[in-house]
Design a protein around this motif. Structure first.
Motif, PDB file in Angstrom:
ATOM      1  N   LYS A  45       0.864  -1.180   0.000  1.00 21.99           N
ATOM      2  CA  LYS A  45       0.000   0.000   0.000  1.00 21.99           C
ATOM      3  C   LYS A  45       0.903   1.232   0.000  1.00 21.99           C
ATOM      4  O   LYS A  45       1.647   1.443   0.956  1.00 21.99           O
ATOM      5  CB  LYS A  45      -0.891   0.034   1.252  1.00 21.99           C
ATOM      6  CG  LYS A  45      -1.872  -1.113   1.328  1.00 21.99           C
ATOM      7  CD  LYS A  45      -3.145  -0.779   0.621  1.00 21.99           C
ATOM      8  CE  LYS A  45      -4.176  -1.849   0.886  1.00 21.99           C
ATOM      9  NZ  LYS A  45      -5.086  -2.029  -0.209  1.00 21.99           N
ATOM     10  N   PRO A  46       0.840   2.045  -1.061  1.00 22.28           N
ATOM     11  CA  PRO A  46       1.688   3.245  -1.105  1.00 22.28           C
ATOM     12  C   PRO A  46       1.381   4.197   0.059  1.00 22.28           C
ATOM     13  O   PRO A  46       0.295   4.172   0.624  1.00 22.28           O
ATOM     14  CB  PRO A  46       1.324   3.904  -2.435  1.00 22.28           C
ATOM     15  CG  PRO A  46       0.584   2.869  -3.210  1.00 22.28           C
ATOM     16  CD  PRO A  46       0.004   1.900  -2.225  1.00 22.28           C
ATOM     17  N   GLN A  47       2.336   5.018   0.407  1.00 27.07           N
ATOM     18  CA  GLN A  47       2.220   5.993   1.490  1.00 27.07           C
ATOM     19  C   GLN A  47       1.862   5.346   2.833  1.00 27.07           C
ATOM     20  O   GLN A  47       1.194   5.956   3.669  1.00 27.07           O
ATOM     21  CB  GLN A  47       1.188   7.092   1.160  1.00 27.07           C
ATOM     22  CG  GLN A  47       1.687   8.135   0.172  1.00 27.07           C
ATOM     23  CD  GLN A  47       1.632   7.663  -1.266  1.00 27.07           C
ATOM     24  OE1 GLN A  47       0.616   7.167  -1.732  1.00 27.07           O
ATOM     25  NE2 GLN A  47       2.734   7.813  -1.984  1.00 27.07           N
ATOM     26  N   SER A  48       2.305   4.114   3.036  1.00 24.42           N
ATOM     27  CA  SER A  48       2.083   3.446   4.323  1.00 24.42           C
ATOM     28  C   SER A  48       3.151   2.369   4.469  1.00 24.42           C
ATOM     29  O   SER A  48       4.006   2.237   3.599  1.00 24.42           O
ATOM     30  CB  SER A  48       0.689   2.791   4.365  1.00 24.42           C
ATOM     31  OG  SER A  48       0.690   1.582   3.625  1.00 24.42           O
ATOM     32  N   ASN A  49       3.090   1.603   5.560  1.00 27.53           N
ATOM     33  CA  ASN A  49       3.982   0.447   5.668  1.00 27.53           C
ATOM     34  C   ASN A  49       3.144  -0.836   5.678  1.00 27.53           C
ATOM     35  O   ASN A  49       3.569  -1.852   6.185  1.00 27.53           O
ATOM     36  CB  ASN A  49       4.876   0.549   6.913  1.00 27.53           C
ATOM     37  CG  ASN A  49       4.073   0.534   8.201  1.00 27.53           C
ATOM     38  OD1 ASN A  49       2.851   0.471   8.194  1.00 27.53           O
ATOM     39  ND2 ASN A  49       4.771   0.590   9.312  1.00 27.53           N
ATOM     40  N   LYS A 112      10.801   1.138   4.181  1.00 29.84           N
ATOM     41  CA  LYS A 112       9.393   1.397   4.498  1.00 29.84           C
ATOM     42  C   LYS A 112       8.870   0.507   5.623  1.00 29.84           C
ATOM     43  O   LYS A 112       7.822   0.780   6.187  1.00 29.84           O
ATOM     44  CB  LYS A 112       8.516   1.193   3.257  1.00 29.84           C
ATOM     45  CG  LYS A 112       8.851   2.117   2.118  1.00 29.84           C
ATOM     46  CD  LYS A 112       8.298   3.492   2.335  1.00 29.84           C
ATOM     47  CE  LYS A 112       8.448   4.329   1.080  1.00 29.84           C
ATOM     48  NZ  LYS A 112       8.290   5.726   1.322  1.00 29.84           N
TER      49      LYS A 112
END
Length: 162
Positions: A45-49, A112
């Motif tokens: 999931k982009p912009q998350s871990n 990330k």
């Protein structure tokens, strides 16, 4: 890898779809299906871990995957029909990517925390933490790699001449 005892005894296996600078995993994926095992691959999931491990139905299923901005093949966000490993029986084995590793089992990822966060979720699953094997080139083995308290050590690192 194919002859490794942990691989042989595992039924539910998660494996990364390799980028050009990583150990290539396509032949391992084909063998997973040849041996009748279940194969799970990451969806980041982009912009998350946050990462999920979603089931592939066959080696040919890889051709249906979307290419991300990171140049990684993965199931698209609207692909909701695939089983997520932790929603089912968990995982027996996870093959791990990384940029660098040390012989103490520490792994340097891409920063990330996707795999460390996922392993934390695995530890809360009734099946428990899967065995982890990093696939590396011998040039990726270092004296030490930087770690934080959130990093989960790898059980084993496989590389040429190890």
């Amino acid at each position: 890898v194919i002859d490794h005892p942990k691989y042989q005894e595992s039924k539910r296996i998660a494996i990364f779809l390799s980028m050009p600078d990583e150990v290539q995993t396509e032949e391992i994926i084909k063998d997973i299906f040849k041996q009748g095992k279940e194969c799970f691959i990451p969806r980041y999931k982009p912009q998350s871990n946050h990462m999920e491990m979603l089931k592939l139905s066959s080696a040919e299923d890889m051709s249906s995957l979307a290419l991300t901005s990171w140049n990684i093949l993965q199931p698209s966000d609207d692909d909701t029909a695939r089983e997520e490993a932790l929603a089912g029986g968990g995982l027996d084995l996870i093959f791990m990517p990384g940029l660098g590793f040390d012989k103490k089992g520490n792994r340097l990822g891409r920063g990330k925390g996707y795999y460390d966060t996922y392993l934390g979720r695995c530890m809360k699953h009734p099946h428990g933490k899967p065995y982890t094997i990093a696939l590396a080139f011998k040039e990726q083995i270092c004296e030490s790699v930087p770690v934080t308290e959130n990093d989960v050590p790898i059980d084993e690192i496989l590389y040429e001449d190890c």
